[in-house]
Design a protein around this motif. Structure first.
Motif, short mmCIF file in Angstrom:
data_model
loop_
_atom_site.label_atom_id
_atom_site.label_comp_id
_atom_site.label_asym_id
_atom_site.label_seq_id
_atom_site.Cartn_x
_atom_site.Cartn_y
_atom_site.Cartn_z
N SER A 185 -1.82 -1.07 -38.14
CA SER A 185 -0.72 -0.88 -37.37
C SER A 185 -0.12 -1.96 -36.50
O SER A 185 0.84 -2.39 -35.97
CB SER A 185 -0.15 0.83 -36.60
OG SER A 185 -1.85 0.58 -35.71
N LYS A 213 5.39 -8.06 -36.87
CA LYS A 213 6.53 -8.33 -38.58
C LYS A 213 7.70 -7.37 -37.95
O LYS A 213 8.53 -7.14 -39.26
CB LYS A 213 5.82 -7.59 -39.94
CG LYS A 213 4.47 -8.42 -40.13
CD LYS A 213 4.09 -8.30 -41.82
CE LYS A 213 3.18 -9.50 -42.65
NZ LYS A 213 3.30 -11.05 -42.80
N ALA A 225 1.78 -4.34 -38.67
CA ALA A 225 3.17 -3.71 -38.74
C ALA A 225 4.25 -4.57 -37.08
O ALA A 225 4.77 -5.21 -37.56
CB ALA A 225 3.37 -2.42 -38.81
N TYR A 266 2.77 2.62 -46.36
CA TYR A 266 1.47 0.92 -46.89
C TYR A 266 0.35 1.91 -46.18
O TYR A 266 -0.72 1.70 -46.21
CB TYR A 266 1.65 -0.12 -46.34
CG TYR A 266 1.09 -0.77 -46.58
CD1 TYR A 266 1.33 -1.10 -48.88
CD2 TYR A 266 0.82 -1.91 -46.25
CE1 TYR A 266 0.12 -2.15 -49.00
CE2 TYR A 266 -0.04 -3.39 -46.56
CZ TYR A 266 -0.68 -3.51 -47.37
OH TYR A 266 -0.75 -4.15 -48.10
N TRP A 315 6.69 0.72 -45.17
CA TRP A 315 4.90 0.41 -44.09
C TRP A 315 4.66 1.50 -43.57
O TRP A 315 3.78 1.62 -43.10
CB TRP A 315 4.97 -0.27 -42.84
CG TRP A 315 5.97 -2.21 -43.01
CD1 TRP A 315 6.50 -2.80 -43.03
CD2 TRP A 315 4.70 -3.02 -43.12
NE1 TRP A 315 5.90 -4.16 -43.73
CE2 TRP A 315 4.20 -3.65 -43.42
CE3 TRP A 315 2.74 -2.69 -42.86
CZ2 TRP A 315 3.91 -4.84 -42.76
CZ3 TRP A 315 1.85 -3.87 -42.56
CH2 TRP A 315 2.80 -5.00 -42.92
N LYS A 316 5.51 3.52 -43.68
CA LYS A 316 4.49 3.78 -43.36
C LYS A 316 3.78 4.35 -44.03
O LYS A 316 2.93 5.22 -44.59
CB LYS A 316 5.90 5.11 -43.19
CG LYS A 316 6.83 5.09 -41.72
CD LYS A 316 7.07 5.46 -40.68
CE LYS A 316 7.71 5.69 -39.40
NZ LYS A 316 9.42 6.72 -39.10
N VAL A 340 7.54 -4.25 -37.51
CA VAL A 340 7.74 -2.85 -37.67
C VAL A 340 7.34 -2.32 -36.58
O VAL A 340 5.66 -1.92 -36.79
CB VAL A 340 7.59 -2.99 -39.06
CG1 VAL A 340 7.36 -1.38 -39.37
CG2 VAL A 340 8.63 -3.17 -40.01
N VAL A 387 3.83 -4.70 -49.14
CA VAL A 387 5.83 -4.01 -48.40
C VAL A 387 5.97 -5.59 -48.43
O VAL A 387 6.42 -6.01 -48.30
CB VAL A 387 4.54 -3.91 -46.98
CG1 VAL A 387 4.76 -2.30 -46.56
CG2 VAL A 387 3.56 -5.06 -46.51
#
Length: 303
Positions: A230, A236, A233, A192, A189-190, A238, A111
């Motif tokens: 998660s 960050k 994420a 990842y 991200w999804k 997301v 990512v």
């Protein structure tokens, strides 16, 4: 349009095969270049890319197979299909093939490819980040087997331009399932969320995707790892939800029982692997953000 695929392994071969199949048999202004070295280059030059999929085998020839930037010349599109650990060196080796107009596409299991590339080469590159959902492995140099997975590609990250629309049309014509997303980070991200924990746990516990799926204790560990990731994420910017975690867990059933992650395969063969980008990165970034990730720590110790 001259399209170069850098790295003809599982991913590069999967993408390069339909491009070579379509554009070398149909006269057009599209030129396909396979950029590879050593035994892979020799095998493809002699016999073509051996591509096994849908229970059939094909030998496919691009317009050019080379590892010489001077022979390759300027590319309109460079698809980076190397492993994460080879990304920067590969781009540096073939930087001569890029002009200010060249489109560069990353498809690594990470990512932070944009950050790594911009830190090394500056922000002038016409860079699109991307990801792909597929299980495709190297059986031998120049011999690629598509095991499963939808083969869906997402690219984007900036406002769509006419040149990107043209590229998508070229890919679609060859039968490649690809979409453009201006907001690419949530997509990355999804992906990842699936690939990083699954790669870590299958490698740590030496199980295939199918063996993982039917092992309830390991599935609980996998779910906890996804929850930890998660949180990172979200820190960050997301937002990954419980629904995203459910979807990521459900993806395991889309692959053949015997599928293995590339991290696991490389680890088994004592080759350089992507642990730094799929496991260490999560732990290091969680530490920076003050996020507790004990399951990731525990799993990391087994690799």
């Amino acid at each position: 349009m001259k399209i170069g695929i850098l790295g003809i392994g599982g991913i590069g071969g999967f993408i390069g095969a339909p491009l070579a199949r379509f554009y070398t048999k149909n006269q057009s202004r599209i030129e396909i270049v396979f950029i590879c070295r050593g035994k892979t280059k020799t095998a493809i030059k002699e016999k073509g890319l051996l591509f096994y999929h849908d229970k059939r085998t094909e030998f496919l020839h691009p317009h050019l197979v080379s590892d010489n930037p001077n022979e390759i010349g300027k590319l309109d599109v460079l698809i980076l299909a190397t492993k994460s650990y080879a990304l920067i060196d590969a781009l540096e080796d073939f930087n001569l093939c890029l002009s200010s107009e060249s489109i560069v596409i990353t498809l690594q299991n990470m990512v932070n490819s944009k950050d790594l590339i911009f830190n090394k080469f500056g922000k002038d590159l016409n860079l699109l980040e991307g990801c792909i959902y597929v299980a495709s492995n190297i059986k031998a140099p120049g011999n690629i087997e598509h095991l499963g997975g939808p083969g869906k590609i997402f690219i984007g990250g900036v406002k769509e331009k006419n040149e990107y629309t043209e590229l998508l049309s070229v890919m679609h014509a060859a039968g490649i399932n690809i979409s453009y997303e201006e907001e690419i980070l949530p997509v990355l991200w999804k992906k990842y969320l699936f690939v990083a924990p699954v790669a870590a746990i299958t490698t740590a516990y030496d199980v295939t995707f199918g063996e993982l799926l039917v092992n309830k204790p390991l599935m609980l560990i996998l779910e906890d790892m996804m929850k930890e990731l998660s949180k990172l994420a979200i820190s960050k910017g997301v937002k990954l939800t419980n629904k995203d975690i459910e979807s990521a867990l459900g993806l395991l059933s889309k692959f053949p029982f015997e599928s293995k992650s590339s991290l696991q395969i490389d680890y088994e063969q004592s080759k350089p692997n992507e642990k730094e980008f799929l496991v260490n990165y999560v732990i290091e970034e969680c530490i920076k953000k003050g996020i507790h990730c004990p399951i990731y720590h525990q799993t990391s110790k087994l690799i």
